[in-house]
Design a protein around this motif. Structure first.
Motif, PDB file in Angstrom:
ATOM      1  N   HIS A 152       0.894  -1.353   0.067  1.00 22.75           N
ATOM      2  CA  HIS A 152      -0.045   0.235   0.090  1.00 22.75           C
ATOM      3  C   HIS A 152       0.719   1.274  -0.035  1.00 22.75           C
ATOM      4  N   HIS A 153       1.958   1.055  -0.249  1.00 23.00           N
ATOM      5  CA  HIS A 153       2.945   2.434  -0.408  1.00 23.00           C
ATOM      6  C   HIS A 153       3.519   2.669  -1.712  1.00 23.00           C
ATOM      7  N   ALA A 154       3.579   3.876  -2.193  1.00 21.38           N
ATOM      8  CA  ALA A 154       4.279   4.080  -3.232  1.00 21.38           C
ATOM      9  C   ALA A 154       6.026   3.904  -3.185  1.00 21.38           C
ATOM     10  N   PRO A 155       6.619   3.434  -4.109  1.00 24.03           N
ATOM     11  CA  PRO A 155       7.944   3.074  -3.604  1.00 24.03           C
ATOM     12  C   PRO A 155       8.783   4.253  -3.282  1.00 24.03           C
ATOM     13  N   THR A 156       9.693   4.205  -2.293  1.00 25.64           N
ATOM     14  CA  THR A 156      10.525   5.100  -1.844  1.00 25.64           C
ATOM     15  C   THR A 156      11.909   4.685  -2.378  1.00 25.64           C
ATOM     16  N   TYR A 157      12.487   5.681  -3.041  1.00 26.31           N
ATOM     17  CA  TYR A 157      13.811   5.522  -3.771  1.00 26.31           C
ATOM     18  C   TYR A 157      14.793   6.024  -2.887  1.00 26.31           C
ATOM     19  N   TYR A 158      15.975   5.452  -3.054  1.00 29.87           N
ATOM     20  CA  TYR A 158      17.203   6.097  -2.295  1.00 29.87           C
ATOM     21  C   TYR A 158      18.405   5.863  -3.140  1.00 29.87           C
ATOM     22  N   ILE A 159      18.961   7.085  -2.921  1.00 28.70           N
ATOM     23  CA  ILE A 159      20.203   7.372  -3.872  1.00 28.70           C
ATOM     24  C   ILE A 159      21.550   7.478  -3.171  1.00 28.70           C
ATOM     25  N   PRO A 160      22.589   6.844  -3.928  1.00 30.81           N
ATOM     26  CA  PRO A 160      23.885   6.674  -3.257  1.00 30.81           C
ATOM     27  C   PRO A 160      24.503   8.461  -3.049  1.00 30.81           C
ATOM     28  N   PRO A 161      25.120   8.401  -1.827  1.00 34.28           N
ATOM     29  CA  PRO A 161      25.561   9.756  -1.409  1.00 34.28           C
ATOM     30  C   PRO A 161      26.449  10.246  -2.451  1.00 34.28           C
ATOM     31  N   GLU A 162      27.350   9.690  -3.163  1.00 29.42           N
ATOM     32  CA  GLU A 162      28.300  10.285  -4.264  1.00 29.42           C
ATOM     33  C   GLU A 162      27.623  10.922  -5.234  1.00 29.42           C
ATOM     34  N   ALA A 216      16.140   6.781  11.423  1.00 28.25           N
ATOM     35  CA  ALA A 216      16.339   7.766  10.137  1.00 28.25           C
ATOM     36  C   ALA A 216      16.861   9.066  10.784  1.00 28.25           C
ATOM     37  N   ALA A 217      17.792   9.590  10.176  1.00 30.38           N
ATOM     38  CA  ALA A 217      18.355  11.084  10.444  1.00 30.38           C
ATOM     39  C   ALA A 217      17.757  11.683   9.298  1.00 30.38           C
ATOM     40  N   TYR A 218      17.513  13.126   9.351  1.00 30.43           N
ATOM     41  CA  TYR A 218      16.975  13.870   8.501  1.00 30.43           C
ATOM     42  C   TYR A 218      17.792  14.936   8.120  1.00 30.43           C
ATOM     43  N   ALA A 238      14.357  17.875   3.968  1.00 36.99           N
ATOM     44  CA  ALA A 238      13.607  17.382   2.747  1.00 36.99           C
ATOM     45  C   ALA A 238      13.993  16.007   2.254  1.00 36.99           C
ATOM     46  N   ALA A 239      15.226  15.402   3.056  1.00 41.41           N
ATOM     47  CA  ALA A 239      15.747  14.069   2.746  1.00 41.41           C
ATOM     48  C   ALA A 239      16.020  13.645   3.992  1.00 41.41           C
ATOM     49  N   TRP A 240      16.191  11.981   3.729  1.00 34.46           N
ATOM     50  CA  TRP A 240      16.626  11.310   5.106  1.00 34.46           C
ATOM     51  C   TRP A 240      17.482  10.120   4.814  1.00 34.46           C
ATOM     52  N   CYS A 241      17.984   9.518   5.711  1.00 32.29           N
ATOM     53  CA  CYS A 241      18.732   8.503   5.631  1.00 32.29           C
ATOM     54  C   CYS A 241      19.059   7.641   6.613  1.00 32.29           C
ATOM     55  N   TYR A 242      19.360   6.341   6.853  1.00 33.41           N
ATOM     56  CA  TYR A 242      19.505   5.367   7.877  1.00 33.41           C
ATOM     57  C   TYR A 242      21.032   5.194   7.781  1.00 33.41           C
ATOM     58  N   ALA A 297      22.789   1.890   3.670  1.00 34.65           N
ATOM     59  CA  ALA A 297      23.261   2.811   4.776  1.00 34.65           C
ATOM     60  C   ALA A 297      23.944   3.895   4.049  1.00 34.65           C
ATOM     61  N   GLY A 298      23.717   4.900   4.562  1.00 36.21           N
ATOM     62  CA  GLY A 298      23.996   6.207   3.754  1.00 36.21           C
ATOM     63  C   GLY A 298      23.311   6.723   2.759  1.00 36.21           C
ATOM     64  N   TYR A 299      22.563   5.742   2.021  1.00 37.51           N
ATOM     65  CA  TYR A 299      21.784   6.347   0.979  1.00 37.51           C
ATOM     66  C   TYR A 299      20.741   7.290   1.363  1.00 37.51           C
ATOM     67  N   LEU A 300      20.396   8.023   0.486  1.00 35.92           N
ATOM     68  CA  LEU A 300      19.405   9.140   0.835  1.00 35.92           C
ATOM     69  C   LEU A 300      18.216   9.030   0.019  1.00 35.92           C
ATOM     70  N   ALA A 301      17.093   9.379   0.757  1.00 36.70           N
ATOM     71  CA  ALA A 301      15.689   9.506  -0.013  1.00 36.70           C
ATOM     72  C   ALA A 301      15.329  10.809   0.284  1.00 36.70           C
ATOM     73  N   PHE A 302      14.387  11.161  -0.577  1.00 29.30           N
ATOM     74  CA  PHE A 302      13.982  12.752  -0.806  1.00 29.30           C
ATOM     75  C   PHE A 302      12.494  12.752  -0.855  1.00 29.30           C
ATOM     76  N   TYR A 303      11.914  13.809  -0.166  1.00 30.23           N
ATOM     77  CA  TYR A 303      10.479  14.111  -0.289  1.00 30.23           C
ATOM     78  C   TYR A 303      10.344  14.797  -1.501  1.00 30.23           C
ATOM     79  N   ALA A 304       9.597  13.882  -2.526  1.00 30.48           N
ATOM     80  CA  ALA A 304       9.142  14.723  -3.660  1.00 30.48           C
ATOM     81  C   ALA A 304       8.516  16.167  -3.790  1.00 30.48           C
ATOM     82  N   SER A 305       7.726  16.182  -2.617  1.00 34.69           N
ATOM     83  CA  SER A 305       7.015  17.211  -2.244  1.00 34.69           C
ATOM     84  C   SER A 305       7.772  18.734  -2.130  1.00 34.69           C
ATOM     85  N   ALA A 306       9.206  18.338  -1.766  1.00 29.49           N
ATOM     86  CA  ALA A 306      10.007  19.397  -1.310  1.00 29.49           C
ATOM     87  C   ALA A 306      10.960  19.849  -2.460  1.00 29.49           C
TER      88      ALA A 306
END
Length: 157
Positions: free
Chosen positions: A47-57, A78-80, A93-97, A108-117
């Protein structure tokens, strides 16, 4: 670029699954590139839209630690981060674990972003819309079917 294949969010697993993303991801804020990668991962949960995580580099934007944290029963704490790009600052606007647990250690270290931001976020050539509500960070694409969690009354699912 090929169209995204149909997916039903009700068929996504619980506990969630982690998988690589075949499409190129791109995020824009203030007309500047926040992130661009072909090495993203995504989390799929019922029931969730996919959450995408991007490598920090692959994130040239400036990231500034923000106050607060949250806890996910699957991924841990999670840290914001505030995101700065194109002369703009998007707070939290972003968070990571930093130290994800169990099957999500690869995040670890990958970043997710709120599309709304962001000004715009893309999965391949498709511009996404934010998952409904102000808590979840999923990205909705036209290929998604089923009822997506986030609107009032769906938080307890």
């Amino acid at each position: 670029m090929p169209q995204l294949p149909p997916e039903n969010v009700q068929d996504y697993p619980r506990p969630p699954a982690l998988e690589p993303v075949a499409q190129r991801m791109r995020l824009i804020l203030g007309g500047a590139t926040v992130a661009e990668t072909s090495r993203a991962l995504r989390v799929l949960e019922t029931h969730h839209a996919p959450t995408y995580y991007i490598p920090p580099e692959d994130v040239p934007a400036t990231l500034i630690p923000a106050r607060g944290s949250s806890f996910c029963e699957w991924k841990g704490v999670a840290a914001y981060l505030d995101v700065q790009a194109g002369g703009l600052t998007a707070p939290r606007a972003a968070w990571c674990y930093p130290a994800p647990t169990g099957a999500f250690r690869a995040l670890a270290g990958y970043l997710a972003f709120y599309a709304s931001a962001m000004d715009a976020c893309f999965v391949g050539a498709e511009k996404v819309i934010p998952q409904p509500g102000d808590f979840y960070g999923g990205w909705v694409t036209a290929n998604l079917q089923g009822r997506i969690k986030g609107t009032p009354g769906t938080e307890g699912w």
